[in-house]
Write a protein that holds these residues in place. Structure first.
Motif, PDB file in Angstrom:
ATOM      1  N   GLN A 309      14.807  36.354  62.317  1.00 10.36           N
ATOM      2  CA  GLN A 309      13.186  36.159  61.260  1.00 10.36           C
ATOM      3  C   GLN A 309      13.213  36.450  60.443  1.00 10.36           C
ATOM      4  O   GLN A 309      12.539  36.362  59.642  1.00 10.36           O
ATOM      5  N   ASN A 310      13.436  38.307  60.252  1.00 10.11           N
ATOM      6  CA  ASN A 310      12.926  39.345  59.004  1.00 10.11           C
ATOM      7  C   ASN A 310      13.976  38.014  57.881  1.00 10.11           C
ATOM      8  O   ASN A 310      13.726  38.450  56.470  1.00 10.11           O
ATOM      9  N   ILE A 311      15.302  37.684  58.200  1.00 13.54           N
ATOM     10  CA  ILE A 311      15.974  36.882  56.967  1.00 13.54           C
ATOM     11  C   ILE A 311      15.509  36.274  56.421  1.00 13.54           C
ATOM     12  O   ILE A 311      14.830  36.194  55.107  1.00 13.54           O
ATOM     13  N   ASN A 312      14.959  35.536  56.960  1.00 10.51           N
ATOM     14  CA  ASN A 312      13.702  33.723  56.679  1.00 10.51           C
ATOM     15  C   ASN A 312      12.691  34.339  55.732  1.00 10.51           C
ATOM     16  O   ASN A 312      12.341  34.030  54.987  1.00 10.51           O
ATOM     17  N   SER A 313      11.808  35.389  56.891  1.00 11.67           N
ATOM     18  CA  SER A 313      10.670  36.297  56.121  1.00 11.67           C
ATOM     19  C   SER A 313      10.811  36.776  55.041  1.00 11.67           C
ATOM     20  O   SER A 313       9.704  36.766  53.507  1.00 11.67           O
ATOM     21  N   ILE A 314      12.084  37.566  54.408  1.00  9.22           N
ATOM     22  CA  ILE A 314      12.520  38.223  53.730  1.00  9.22           C
ATOM     23  C   ILE A 314      12.762  37.226  51.967  1.00  9.22           C
ATOM     24  O   ILE A 314      12.558  37.812  51.064  1.00  9.22           O
ATOM     25  N   LEU A 315      13.503  36.582  52.977  1.00  5.15           N
ATOM     26  CA  LEU A 315      14.577  35.216  51.762  1.00  5.15           C
ATOM     27  C   LEU A 315      12.800  34.245  51.247  1.00  5.15           C
ATOM     28  O   LEU A 315      12.671  34.420  50.184  1.00  5.15           O
ATOM     29  N   ASP A 316      11.741  34.497  52.443  1.00  5.72           N
ATOM     30  CA  ASP A 316      10.707  33.786  51.294  1.00  5.72           C
ATOM     31  C   ASP A 316       9.148  34.166  50.309  1.00  5.72           C
ATOM     32  O   ASP A 316       9.087  34.133  50.168  1.00  5.72           O
ATOM     33  N   LYS A 317       9.947  35.395  50.829  1.00  6.55           N
ATOM     34  CA  LYS A 317       8.708  36.891  49.929  1.00  6.55           C
ATOM     35  C   LYS A 317       9.644  36.774  48.572  1.00  6.55           C
ATOM     36  O   LYS A 317       9.041  36.668  47.047  1.00  6.55           O
ATOM     37  N   ALA A 318      11.205  36.376  48.479  1.00  3.76           N
ATOM     38  CA  ALA A 318      11.699  36.168  47.591  1.00  3.76           C
ATOM     39  C   ALA A 318      12.131  35.412  46.711  1.00  3.76           C
ATOM     40  O   ALA A 318      11.310  35.207  45.496  1.00  3.76           O
ATOM     41  N   ASN A 319      11.993  34.240  47.276  1.00  2.01           N
ATOM     42  CA  ASN A 319      11.238  32.976  46.484  1.00  2.01           C
ATOM     43  C   ASN A 319      10.347  32.572  46.252  1.00  2.01           C
ATOM     44  O   ASN A 319      10.063  32.094  44.888  1.00  2.01           O
ATOM     45  N   SER A 320       9.318  33.099  46.845  1.00  2.00           N
ATOM     46  CA  SER A 320       7.610  33.358  45.949  1.00  2.00           C
ATOM     47  C   SER A 320       8.054  34.002  44.447  1.00  2.00           C
ATOM     48  O   SER A 320       7.381  33.573  43.485  1.00  2.00           O
TER      49      SER A 320
END
Length: 364
Positions: A309-320
């Motif tokens: 979950q953390n990998i996806n959430s951190i990546l989503d934040k970086a994608n923003s």
């Protein structure tokens, strides 16, 4: 007898020749590092270390040279500079080895402050009496040994037990420190000898790491992956192999170019590293090839679920913060203690199959 007088009376030309030779060796190592084309982060740290080592030997030679006795009014200034360079040099030596064992917390404020104690103490020696230089220099050396070595080993063994398999590397900084201490007791022993031996060992480590480190992401490459998994399988622990693959990465390369594709890979790798910081034990992270990454960890099943979950959430934040979005699919294979014998190849194969199940779910 003062150290400077001893060297001056006992063939100082031979002593200077040895120290000059050590400077020459360090300069050759520095030149090789500077001219390295594909650098990893350890090259930059080691390059800075070599500069301080060279400066340390040069200030030491100035301190014991005839110029020192001619310009008596510079006594305290020369001593002050020497102590500052001495402390700064050994700070960088320990910082280099702590980075080698992936002791990332060396870069936080607390560790920087603790490792800077010898540097701060060295400021006091501008006021020392020259006759007590030998005792004060010995005290500074012992302080560096105690503060840096004890703190580093305590961190590795107590704070994060996963580092204990590489803690022996922290013995290497003791080599130049011991040579400096022996030089205090026996002035005929060159300070540069220990520093040069340490630099040569450091160069071997950096060369070895450059072979096993992915140059784009600064993660491990697959060279040491199978050996690491087999090593962990021999221990009585549950083991997880987590395979991560970038979704539709070929489309990103085709549409935006390989430079933008590389930026996406770096963003994914940074997200993985940040997510792994929350694990209770150190994870082995590598770029398996192309757009695939692997994490090997012996943490709990619950932590693995949170990690995904953390990998996806951190990546989503970086994608923003980027126009080009990168997404990943994740597969997991687990070896339980109750499972029959399983090899590293089998575990990776299981993780790969689970990864493609995840990809099919994501496309649906």
């Amino acid at each position: 007898m003062r150290e400077i007088d001893f060297i001056a009376q006992s063939g100082n030309s031979i002593y200077y020749s040895f120290e000059t030779m050590h400077i020459g060796i360090l300069l050759i190592l520095l030149l090789k590092i500077v001219l390295t084309k594909n650098k990893i982060k350890y090259h930059t740290i080691f390059e800075k270390l070599l500069v301080f080592d060279i400066f340390l030997i040069i200030t030491h030679l100035i301190r014991i040279s005839k110029l020192y006795s001619v310009y008596k009014h510079l006594d305290y200034t020369i001593l002050f500079v020497f102590y500052i360079v001495f402390a700064a040099s050994f700070y960088n030596i320990f910082k280099f080895y702590c980075n080698i064992i992936h002791m990332d917390d060396i870069n936080n404020f607390k560790s920087k402050f603790i490792f800077s104690i010898p540097f701060l103490i060295s400021l006091r020696y501008i006021f020392i009496n020259e006759n007590s230089m030998k005792a004060s220099f010995g005290l500074l050396t012992l302080i560096i040994v105690v503060v840096m070595t004890v703190y580093s080993i305590f961190y590795c063994l107590v704070v994060n037990k996963a580092y204990s398999d590489r803690v022996h590397i922290l013995v290497l900084p003791l080599i130049p420190i011991l040579f400096v201490y022996f030089h205090i007791q026996y002035p005929s022993i060159p300070i540069g000898l220990g520093i040069t031996l340490n630099a040569l060992l450091g160069y071997v480590l950096v060369t070895d790491l450059s072979i096993s480190t992915d140059q784009l992401t600064n993660l491990n490459n697959r060279q040491n992956l199978y050996g690491y998994i087999e090593h962990k399988l021999r221990h009585n622990v549950d083991l997880h192999v987590i395979m991560i693959d970038a979704d539709d990465f070929k489309l990103i390369n085709d549409k935006y170019g390989h430079i933008e594709g590389d930026k996406c890979l770096i963003r994914i790798s940074e997200s993985i590293k940040e997510a792994c910081n929350f694990l209770s034990s150190r994870a082995f992270i590598c770029r398996y090839g192309g757009d695939e990454f692997i994490i090997v960890t012996d943490c709990s099943d619950k932590e693995v679920a949170v990690l995904k979950q953390n990998i996806n959430s951190i990546l989503d934040k970086a994608n923003s913060m980027s126009k080009i979005k990168a997404y990943v699919s994740i597969g997991v294979a687990t070896r339980k203690l109750s499972d029959p014998d399983i090899s590293a190849v089998d575990l990776i194969d299981k993780a790969d199959k689970d990864l493609y199940k995840s990809k099919r779910r994501n496309k649906k």
